[in-house]
Each structure stands twice: as structure tokens, then as C-alpha cells.
Scaffold this motif. Sequence first.
Motif, PDB file in Angstrom:
ATOM      1  N   LEU A 101     -77.669  42.792 -65.392  1.00 53.16           N
ATOM      2  CA  LEU A 101     -77.497  43.369 -66.731  1.00 53.16           C
ATOM      3  C   LEU A 101     -78.668  44.288 -67.079  1.00 53.16           C
ATOM      4  N   LYS A 102     -79.833  43.939 -66.566  1.00 52.88           N
ATOM      5  CA  LYS A 102     -81.008  44.788 -66.803  1.00 52.88           C
ATOM      6  C   LYS A 102     -80.846  46.150 -66.111  1.00 52.88           C
ATOM      7  N   ALA A 103     -80.286  46.142 -64.901  1.00 52.52           N
ATOM      8  CA  ALA A 103     -80.051  47.416 -64.208  1.00 52.52           C
ATOM      9  C   ALA A 103     -79.061  48.271 -64.998  1.00 52.52           C
ATOM     10  N   ALA A 104     -78.042  47.628 -65.567  1.00 57.79           N
ATOM     11  CA  ALA A 104     -77.065  48.365 -66.382  1.00 57.79           C
ATOM     12  C   ALA A 104     -77.729  48.901 -67.648  1.00 57.79           C
ATOM     13  N   GLU A 105     -78.592  48.114 -68.238  1.00 58.40           N
ATOM     14  CA  GLU A 105     -79.300  48.555 -69.454  1.00 58.40           C
ATOM     15  C   GLU A 105     -80.202  49.749 -69.153  1.00 58.40           C
ATOM     16  N   ARG A 106     -80.908  49.680 -68.026  1.00 55.11           N
ATOM     17  CA  ARG A 106     -81.793  50.808 -67.665  1.00 55.11           C
ATOM     18  C   ARG A 106     -80.986  52.080 -67.428  1.00 55.11           C
ATOM     19  N   ARG A 107     -79.851  51.951 -66.709  1.00 53.32           N
ATOM     20  CA  ARG A 107     -79.022  53.139 -66.486  1.00 53.32           C
ATOM     21  C   ARG A 107     -78.518  53.690 -67.820  1.00 53.32           C
ATOM     22  N   SER A 108     -78.217  52.796 -68.745  1.00 54.58           N
ATOM     23  CA  SER A 108     -77.741  53.236 -70.068  1.00 54.58           C
ATOM     24  C   SER A 108     -78.818  54.021 -70.798  1.00 54.58           C
ATOM     25  N   GLN A 109     -80.047  53.542 -70.700  1.00 50.88           N
ATOM     26  CA  GLN A 109     -81.147  54.245 -71.373  1.00 50.88           C
ATOM     27  C   GLN A 109     -81.377  55.628 -70.764  1.00 50.88           C
ATOM     28  N   GLU A 110     -81.172  55.714 -69.441  1.00 46.20           N
ATOM     29  CA  GLU A 110     -81.396  56.991 -68.764  1.00 46.20           C
ATOM     30  C   GLU A 110     -80.278  57.998 -69.047  1.00 46.20           C
ATOM     31  N   ASN A 111     -79.132  57.499 -69.504  1.00 42.74           N
ATOM     32  CA  ASN A 111     -77.978  58.381 -69.737  1.00 42.74           C
ATOM     33  C   ASN A 111     -77.434  58.189 -71.153  1.00 42.74           C
ATOM     34  N   PRO A 112     -78.133  58.723 -72.134  1.00 47.65           N
ATOM     35  CA  PRO A 112     -77.696  58.512 -73.523  1.00 47.65           C
ATOM     36  C   PRO A 112     -76.239  58.942 -73.717  1.00 47.65           C
ATOM     37  N   GLY A 113     -75.467  58.110 -74.390  1.00 45.02           N
ATOM     38  CA  GLY A 113     -74.063  58.431 -74.653  1.00 45.02           C
ATOM     39  C   GLY A 113     -73.138  58.079 -73.507  1.00 45.02           C
ATOM     40  N   ASN A 114     -73.704  57.615 -72.395  1.00 48.19           N
ATOM     41  CA  ASN A 114     -72.878  57.237 -71.246  1.00 48.19           C
ATOM     42  C   ASN A 114     -73.399  55.919 -70.682  1.00 48.19           C
ATOM     43  N   GLY A 115     -73.094  54.845 -71.391  1.00 52.20           N
ATOM     44  CA  GLY A 115     -73.638  53.527 -71.055  1.00 52.20           C
ATOM     45  C   GLY A 115     -73.109  52.964 -69.756  1.00 52.20           C
ATOM     46  N   SER A 116     -73.667  51.837 -69.373  1.00 53.14           N
ATOM     47  CA  SER A 116     -73.276  51.164 -68.135  1.00 53.14           C
ATOM     48  C   SER A 116     -73.170  49.677 -68.426  1.00 53.14           C
ATOM     49  N   SER A 117     -72.233  49.018 -67.760  1.00 55.18           N
ATOM     50  CA  SER A 117     -72.101  47.572 -67.933  1.00 55.18           C
ATOM     51  C   SER A 117     -71.660  46.953 -66.611  1.00 55.18           C
ATOM     52  N   ILE A 118     -71.699  45.634 -66.563  1.00 52.48           N
ATOM     53  CA  ILE A 118     -71.369  44.903 -65.338  1.00 52.48           C
ATOM     54  C   ILE A 118     -70.044  44.169 -65.553  1.00 52.48           C
ATOM     55  N   GLY A 119     -69.212  44.142 -64.521  1.00 52.39           N
ATOM     56  CA  GLY A 119     -67.938  43.429 -64.625  1.00 52.39           C
ATOM     57  C   GLY A 119     -68.094  41.971 -64.241  1.00 52.39           C
ATOM     58  N   ALA A 120     -67.428  41.106 -64.988  1.00 49.67           N
ATOM     59  CA  ALA A 120     -67.389  39.670 -64.668  1.00 49.67           C
ATOM     60  C   ALA A 120     -65.932  39.292 -64.458  1.00 49.67           C
ATOM     61  N   PHE A 121     -65.620  38.872 -63.252  1.00 48.03           N
ATOM     62  CA  PHE A 121     -64.225  38.675 -62.858  1.00 48.03           C
ATOM     63  C   PHE A 121     -63.959  37.208 -62.544  1.00 48.03           C
ATOM     64  N   ASN A 122     -62.899  36.677 -63.129  1.00 43.31           N
ATOM     65  CA  ASN A 122     -62.607  35.254 -62.923  1.00 43.31           C
ATOM     66  C   ASN A 122     -61.981  34.994 -61.558  1.00 43.31           C
ATOM     67  N   VAL A 123     -62.306  33.833 -61.001  1.00 44.32           N
ATOM     68  CA  VAL A 123     -61.838  33.483 -59.662  1.00 44.32           C
ATOM     69  C   VAL A 123     -61.169  32.111 -59.682  1.00 44.32           C
ATOM     70  N   ASN A 124     -60.122  31.962 -58.850  1.00 47.38           N
ATOM     71  CA  ASN A 124     -59.473  30.657 -58.699  1.00 47.38           C
ATOM     72  C   ASN A 124     -59.275  30.228 -57.250  1.00 47.38           C
ATOM     73  N   PHE A 125     -59.167  31.214 -56.329  1.00 44.33           N
ATOM     74  CA  PHE A 125     -58.918  30.853 -54.930  1.00 44.33           C
ATOM     75  C   PHE A 125     -59.576  31.877 -54.010  1.00 44.33           C
ATOM     76  N   TYR A 126     -59.590  31.562 -52.728  1.00 46.45           N
ATOM     77  CA  TYR A 126     -60.426  32.291 -51.766  1.00 46.45           C
ATOM     78  C   TYR A 126     -60.121  33.796 -51.681  1.00 46.45           C
ATOM     79  N   ALA A 127     -58.842  34.165 -51.526  1.00 44.95           N
ATOM     80  CA  ALA A 127     -58.510  35.593 -51.349  1.00 44.95           C
ATOM     81  C   ALA A 127     -58.916  36.396 -52.581  1.00 44.95           C
ATOM     82  N   GLN A 128     -58.868  35.766 -53.736  1.00 48.49           N
ATOM     83  CA  GLN A 128     -59.282  36.427 -54.979  1.00 48.49           C
ATOM     84  C   GLN A 128     -60.797  36.679 -54.952  1.00 48.49           C
ATOM     85  N   ALA A 129     -61.543  35.701 -54.463  1.00 52.48           N
ATOM     86  CA  ALA A 129     -62.999  35.867 -54.351  1.00 52.48           C
ATOM     87  C   ALA A 129     -63.320  37.024 -53.418  1.00 52.48           C
TER      88      ALA A 129
END
Length: 387
Positions: free
Chosen positions: A11-39
Motif C-alpha cells: 500500500l505504501k508503494a501505491a501511495e508513493r506512486r499516487s504522490q508522484e502522479n497527482p490526479g492519477n492515483g494508484s491502489s492495490i487489488g485484494a482478491f478473494n480465494v476459495n480453491f487452488y486454481a483460483q489462487a
Amino acid sequence: MAKLVSMVPLLKAAERRSQENPGNGSSIGAFNVNFYAQAEGILEGLRRAGAPGIIQASRGANKFQGGASKIQDMVLRAMSSLKMDNYPVCLHLDHGTPETCVDCINSGFSSVMVDMSEEPLERNIAVTAEIVKIAHKKGVSVEGEYGGLGGVEEDVEQQAVYSNPLLVPYFFAETGADALAVTYGTSHGPNKFGPEVNLDHVLRIEVVEKSYRGLVAYGLNEKCFLVGHGSSTIPKDIVAEINANGGKLKDARGVPLEKIIAGRNAGIRKFNIDTDLRLGITAEFRKYLYKDNPDIVKKCEPLRLAKDVFDGKIAAKDKDGKPVDPGKLTDPRSYLDPIDREILRKDYRGTEMEELMTRVKNRVAAHVEMLVTQVFNCAGLADAVKA
Ligand SMILES: [Zn+2]
């Protein structure tokens, strides 16, 4: 052996990229998992984009697979199988209770969410602070929630309310948490908004803007991060694909991509995606079992069981054991339920499920890659996390 990291460096890397690119933020995806192929699909999508990422398991997922340590082991094996042992991946508990947080901390998760959002604020803060103490000793990050989300997700079912931005820095200061889920109008599940809802009224991006400005004002924005739950987009073509192969889903409406991007630019650094992956997986299962390879059920017992659920021969249940119309199934755990969990945790290669699970993996990977590249703007950030 693969290694997991807490969500903080991501999240810190995303925050730094956001600061470097005003108006074009960055965020990290969090994806839910239930079974192996999905992981594997999530990991593959991240790798293609060079994006760091969060794999998260709900309490329901941990229960489905027989415990947090089984999920942890499954994710580590998927990382090793894809030669991603040192890739920046966080394994996070989604919507934990204090008990399940402690269990996941002890089972090798690198991050937990303690959801005390239904409690009064002072109790929410006290319990969250307690979990932070236990987690931080082990380098495990903690997400709290304040406000409440609408819709249905796991064991969370409530009306939408909005977080008070003025209390956001206070929550971080009092709890020591690393991340906080704020409520700005998103909701859980596949039926987020009825057709009559004006999204410009419901989604209040200014809640995010004001919360983020508060963090900046207190100099907290490189260690305290805002999270958006219920951020699936519910692509119409996937719903159509499910319905073309026997599904009976009603017109579902998710968060439009431009609204996610607005939230990202306003300061959300972690977006939770669950429903979109469930829909994509369900579309692959239905297409394969009803159109492309209906005969597979003659030689593959696990897939016969799954199809029996879709056909209504085995009663379809939701995660609470309540009966569901098989045409409306979107949660893979419903049609995977009759299958031995050990089979679902193992590598599918060399089994009768290989063709379908490869499709599932590729479908998940394509969606994850699209989101992290085009929507979350975190492609190429993996190197920044490692540095
Ligand atoms: Zn959530």
C-alpha cells in the motif's frame, strides 16, 4: 518456500506512486480465494502485470477449506508452482472476528482484518487496538472497519451508512491499525444497486477525499491507508454468459469502473474484489459443463457432483446452509461443496479437472490483470515493493 509480506509495503508503494502522479492515483487489488486454481489465477494475473497483490480469504473460505493453515498452505504452494516464491504477495483475512484474527496470525497469514464495525466506535477501537498489538509483534498488518457496508458478503449483511471523515485519523491514532475500510456507498454481493438508484447520490467520493486529506494533514498517509470494500464491477457480459448456459441471474449492477477510478484518485489504496471472480468462475463452469464438454461428468466424479448441484439433483445451499435456486448460484463454494476439499486444494494438473481448472485459472488471471493494469494502476509496482 514461498514468503508472504504484510500489506503495508504494497500500500505504501501505491501511495508513493499516487504522490508522484497527482490526479492519477494508484491502489492495490485484494482478491478473494476459495480453491487452488483460483489462487493460481490471481497470482498469474498479478505476475503478468508486474503488480503486487493481496490474496484474501474470508472466514467462510477458511471454514470451507478446513482451517486457515490449509488456505495458507494452498496459497504458498500456488506461489511455488508459479515460481513466485519471492513475489510481493500478502495473504489477508477478510472480515475477521477477534478469534479468527488470532487464529490466522498463528496460521501464517501476513495480514488480518478485524471487523468491529457493528460495535460502538469506542469498543471497535479497543478491540482493534488489541488485535494490532498481537499482530504487529509478528509483522502482521491489520485492517479495521468503521462505518458499515451495505449488501451481502460473507457474514456481513447491513444497510449502508457513511464513514465520518473527521474520525478517520482518530481511528488510526487510537488503534495503531495499518488500514481502514471506509464506507462511501459501495456494498457487498452481486446485487449492489437497483436500476432506479442514482449512483452519483449513493457513491460519495467526497467521503474518501476528506478522509484522505485528514491523513495527509496529520502526516499519516504513508503508514495509514484507506480501503474500499464491495468494489466488484459485475460485468454484464459475464452475467449474460452464465445465463446463456442455464443460469437465471437477474440484471446485476456493480460499481462502474469510472467510480472505482474516482475512489482510487481520491485516496483508496486497497480495493476488495470478490464477486467479479465468483461470476467469472461460475461462467467457466457452466460453459464447460453445459456447452463445451458435457460428457466430462461420465469420467470425472468431482465435476459430476458440481453439475448435480447446478442441475438441482443435489440441493444447492448458500454458505449458511440455506437452500438456493441453482439457477442463481454465483458462489463457487455452493457447487464445489460436495467435492472433497483436498482435491480442491491440490494442483489440478494431470487430473480430469485439468481442462476446466486451466480455463478457470486463465479467466481469473485475465480479470485480475485487467483490473490491476487499467483500473487500479498498480502494474509494474512489484519491483517498487521489493526495493
Ligand atoms: Zn467487505
